[in-house]
Design a protein around this motif. Sequence first.
Motif, short mmCIF file in Angstrom:
data_model
loop_
_atom_site.label_atom_id
_atom_site.label_comp_id
_atom_site.label_asym_id
_atom_site.label_seq_id
_atom_site.Cartn_x
_atom_site.Cartn_y
_atom_site.Cartn_z
N GLU A 18 0.90 -1.35 0.10
CA GLU A 18 0.09 0.07 0.04
C GLU A 18 0.83 1.32 -0.14
O GLU A 18 0.61 2.24 -0.54
N GLU A 19 1.90 1.14 0.71
CA GLU A 19 2.99 2.24 0.79
C GLU A 19 3.53 2.83 -0.85
O GLU A 19 3.57 3.92 -1.41
N ILE A 20 3.56 1.45 -1.55
CA ILE A 20 4.15 1.69 -3.01
C ILE A 20 3.23 2.11 -3.87
O ILE A 20 3.47 3.15 -4.58
N TYR A 21 1.96 1.83 -3.43
CA TYR A 21 0.82 2.07 -4.25
C TYR A 21 0.67 3.85 -4.11
O TYR A 21 0.53 4.48 -5.08
N ALA A 22 0.53 3.98 -2.86
CA ALA A 22 0.50 5.57 -2.56
C ALA A 22 1.41 6.28 -2.94
O ALA A 22 0.84 7.29 -3.77
N ALA A 23 2.67 6.04 -2.96
CA ALA A 23 3.80 6.93 -3.52
C ALA A 23 3.78 7.05 -4.96
O ALA A 23 3.91 8.19 -5.44
N THR A 24 3.49 5.94 -5.61
CA THR A 24 3.24 6.12 -7.11
C THR A 24 2.13 6.89 -7.79
O THR A 24 2.19 7.63 -8.45
N GLN A 25 0.77 6.71 -6.90
CA GLN A 25 -0.19 7.65 -7.34
C GLN A 25 0.18 9.07 -7.09
O GLN A 25 -0.33 9.77 -7.81
N GLU A 26 0.65 9.23 -5.87
CA GLU A 26 1.00 10.66 -5.62
C GLU A 26 2.23 11.29 -6.52
O GLU A 26 1.78 12.24 -7.19
N LEU A 27 3.09 10.29 -7.11
CA LEU A 27 4.00 10.85 -8.06
C LEU A 27 3.26 11.04 -9.56
O LEU A 27 3.66 12.30 -10.04
N GLY A 36 0.38 19.68 -16.94
CA GLY A 36 -0.99 19.95 -17.72
C GLY A 36 -1.52 18.61 -18.67
O GLY A 36 -1.77 18.84 -19.74
N ILE A 37 -1.10 17.31 -18.23
CA ILE A 37 -1.19 16.20 -19.15
C ILE A 37 -2.36 15.47 -18.65
O ILE A 37 -2.75 15.44 -17.23
N GLN A 38 -3.27 14.93 -19.67
CA GLN A 38 -4.22 13.77 -19.31
C GLN A 38 -3.69 12.51 -19.87
O GLN A 38 -2.99 12.53 -20.74
N PRO A 39 -4.20 11.06 -19.55
CA PRO A 39 -3.90 10.08 -19.83
C PRO A 39 -3.82 9.87 -21.29
O PRO A 39 -3.17 9.24 -21.93
N GLU A 40 -4.93 10.40 -21.99
CA GLU A 40 -5.17 10.37 -23.37
C GLU A 40 -4.01 10.95 -24.26
O GLU A 40 -3.52 10.37 -25.26
N THR A 41 -2.93 11.96 -23.58
CA THR A 41 -1.85 12.16 -24.33
C THR A 41 -0.68 11.53 -24.07
O THR A 41 0.49 11.66 -24.80
N VAL A 42 -0.85 10.49 -23.30
CA VAL A 42 0.42 9.82 -22.66
C VAL A 42 0.63 8.53 -23.60
O VAL A 42 -0.42 7.83 -23.98
N SER A 43 1.74 8.18 -24.15
CA SER A 43 2.18 7.30 -25.16
C SER A 43 2.40 6.01 -24.36
O SER A 43 2.05 4.91 -24.58
N ARG A 64 -5.06 1.82 -10.83
CA ARG A 64 -6.08 2.10 -9.98
C ARG A 64 -6.80 3.58 -10.13
O ARG A 64 -7.88 3.90 -9.67
N GLN A 65 -5.87 4.27 -10.90
CA GLN A 65 -6.39 5.65 -11.31
C GLN A 65 -7.31 5.85 -12.37
O GLN A 65 -7.18 5.05 -13.53
N SER A 66 -8.42 6.80 -12.23
CA SER A 66 -9.32 6.91 -13.56
C SER A 66 -8.61 7.34 -14.62
O SER A 66 -7.74 8.35 -14.74
N GLY A 67 -9.16 6.77 -15.82
CA GLY A 67 -8.55 7.03 -17.06
C GLY A 67 -7.18 6.38 -17.46
O GLY A 67 -6.66 6.67 -18.83
N TRP A 68 -6.44 5.77 -16.81
CA TRP A 68 -5.30 5.15 -17.31
C TRP A 68 -5.31 3.64 -17.71
O TRP A 68 -4.46 3.11 -17.94
N ASP A 69 -6.47 3.05 -17.79
CA ASP A 69 -6.89 1.77 -18.34
C ASP A 69 -5.97 1.21 -19.51
O ASP A 69 -5.78 0.15 -19.57
N PHE A 70 -6.01 2.35 -20.64
CA PHE A 70 -5.30 1.82 -21.82
C PHE A 70 -3.84 2.43 -22.16
O PHE A 70 -3.42 2.23 -23.24
N VAL A 71 -3.27 2.98 -21.16
CA VAL A 71 -1.90 3.31 -21.17
C VAL A 71 -1.23 2.37 -21.09
O VAL A 71 -1.10 1.68 -20.09
N PRO A 72 -0.15 1.91 -21.93
CA PRO A 72 0.77 0.93 -21.90
C PRO A 72 2.05 1.24 -20.44
O PRO A 72 2.20 2.31 -20.56
N LEU A 73 1.95 0.36 -19.69
CA LEU A 73 2.82 0.37 -18.50
C LEU A 73 3.99 -0.71 -18.64
O LEU A 73 3.56 -1.73 -18.86
#
Length: 123
Positions: A18-27, A36-43, A64-73
Amino acid sequence: MYNRGIRGATTVEHNDREEIYAATQELVAEMTAQNGIQPETVSNIWITVTHDLDAAFPAVAVRRQSGWDFVPLMCALEIPVEGSLPRCIRLMIQVNTEKGQREINHVYQRGATVLRPDLARRS
């Protein structure tokens, strides 16, 4: 339009899911807000962790964050260089933007500000 890389890094105190998740989401939230970017502009997003973080995949936190479902990770391990910063999570967000390289805000949080004090922005 350019494809730019936005660098970011943070640290956690413990190898805890949970600490890893929280720090990643914060970052991710700070990196996207400052630029000023949105997931739609992320390659894609490359995520690396130091060898001492194996309790979770940070990519799960992004998903887990809204809008990031289709961004390659992609998650990977950092090279374990002696004396490197422990318990560190690094991100490289590749984004399509009109911003020039000098206009990109790279984000270094928590203990990771020592990696690039010239680029670290403290909130």
